[in-house]
Design a protein around this motif. Structure first.
Motif, PDB file in Angstrom:
ATOM      1  N   LYS A  89     -12.463  -0.276  -0.587  1.00 21.42           N
ATOM      2  CA  LYS A  89     -12.099   0.801   0.609  1.00 21.42           C
ATOM      3  C   LYS A  89     -13.264   1.768   0.363  1.00 21.42           C
ATOM      4  O   LYS A  89     -13.926   1.992  -0.619  1.00 21.42           O
TER       5      LYS A  89
ATOM      6  N   MET B 160      -3.853   0.567  -6.952  1.00 23.04           N
ATOM      7  CA  MET B 160      -3.320   1.701  -7.376  1.00 23.04           C
ATOM      8  C   MET B 160      -1.624   1.873  -6.740  1.00 23.04           C
ATOM      9  O   MET B 160      -1.666   2.195  -5.395  1.00 23.04           O
TER      10      MET B 160
ATOM     11  N   GLU C 110       0.929  -1.270   0.015  1.00 17.20           N
ATOM     12  CA  GLU C 110       0.246  -0.113   0.013  1.00 17.20           C
ATOM     13  C   GLU C 110       0.960   1.394  -0.073  1.00 17.20           C
ATOM     14  O   GLU C 110       1.673   1.387   0.762  1.00 17.20           O
TER      15      GLU C 110
ATOM     16  N   GLU D  87       0.067   4.400   0.328  1.00 19.78           N
ATOM     17  CA  GLU D  87      -0.322   5.555   1.069  1.00 19.78           C
ATOM     18  C   GLU D  87       0.225   5.288   2.515  1.00 19.78           C
ATOM     19  O   GLU D  87      -0.356   4.170   3.114  1.00 19.78           O
TER      20      GLU D  87
HETATM   21 CA    CA Z   1      -2.531   3.150  -3.659  1.00 18.80          CA
END
Ligand code: CA
Length: 237
Positions: free
Chosen positions: A105, A58, A12, A14
């Motif tokens: 999410k 992403m 991930e 973020e």
């Molecule tokens: Ca991402």
């Protein structure tokens, strides 16, 4: 708190989300590795052989879909895809990727932990040395032949490529042919989710199964819908 020494790879980019996930999984006793781009995910998977991978779609460098495909080529480790988009669900559950599960999410940490536990438990059951050669495992339904132990299905002799979950759903329904199951039953018995399942997972998996095994997916003759109730496998006449 569970005692376990399972190792989870969290992919991930973020940092904030990664930190929250790490905190919650460590609290549950998991060992947590974090990767922040697709290439790092591949490197850590290879170096540390995690028991489960949480994989965001992403990502910088390689996206989650590509990472999933590459890991599937070398490992059967359970992979839960984290997606921000409902539209990606079909792709996530698709054969091309071979992911085991997805979460949309934003998701709650209790649900995430429940899914992780269920997927690790299932992997330990299905990946174990379980093929019993003494036990005949071939079941024939019309022009479909299911080898329950080898995880193979053939239609008119031709091998059909199913994901593990598609196979397990088919096997479960065929094992209980003509019995109707509602979606919650199937989530509990095939996915191993007690409370947190998403019934759309069942619908998408049924649709994919039909596309693979039915002559006419829109007019199935094996995997049937009982309107308002759920699904069942129909014994061919
Ligand atoms: Ca991402």
């Amino acid at each position: 708190m569970d005692e376990n020494n399972n190792r989870i790879l969290v992919v991930e980019d973020e940092k904030y989300i990664s930190d929250i996930i790490r905190y919650n999984l460590e609290k549950e006793g998991y060992e947590v590795l974090t990767a922040f781009d697709g290439q790092e995910a591949l490197d850590l998977q290879q170096a540390h052989d995690p028991d489960l991978i949480l994989l965001d779609v992403m990502l910088p460098k390689l996206d989650g879909f590509e990472v999933c495909k590459r890991i599937r080529n070398v490992s059967a480790v359970p992979i839960i895809i984290l997606t921000a988009k409902e539209e990606e669900v079909d792709k996530v559950l698709g054969l091309e990727l071979g992911a085991d599960d997805y979460m949309t999410k934003p998701f709650g940490m209790r649900e995430l932990v429940a899914r992780i536990k269920a997927n690790i438990r299932r992997a330990s059951l299905t990946l174990g040395p379980e093929i019993d050669q003494a036990q005949p495992s071939i079941h024939t339904f019309g022009d479909i032949v299911i080898d329950m132990n080898r995880y193979e299905i053939r239609k008119r002799g031709e091998l059909i490529n199913l994901t593990l979950r598609e196979f397990e759903l088919l096997r479960y329904l065929a094992d209980h042919a003509d019995k109707v199951f509602d979606r919650e039953d199937l989530l509990r018995n095939v996915w191993g989710y007690e409370y947190y399942g998403d019934i759309r997972t069942v619908d998408v998996t049924v649709r994919r199964l039909r596309e693979k095994i039915e002559d006419e997916p829109g007019d199935p003759k094996y995997i049937m819908t009982r309107r308002g109730v759920g699904y069942y496998f129909r014994t061919p006449a």
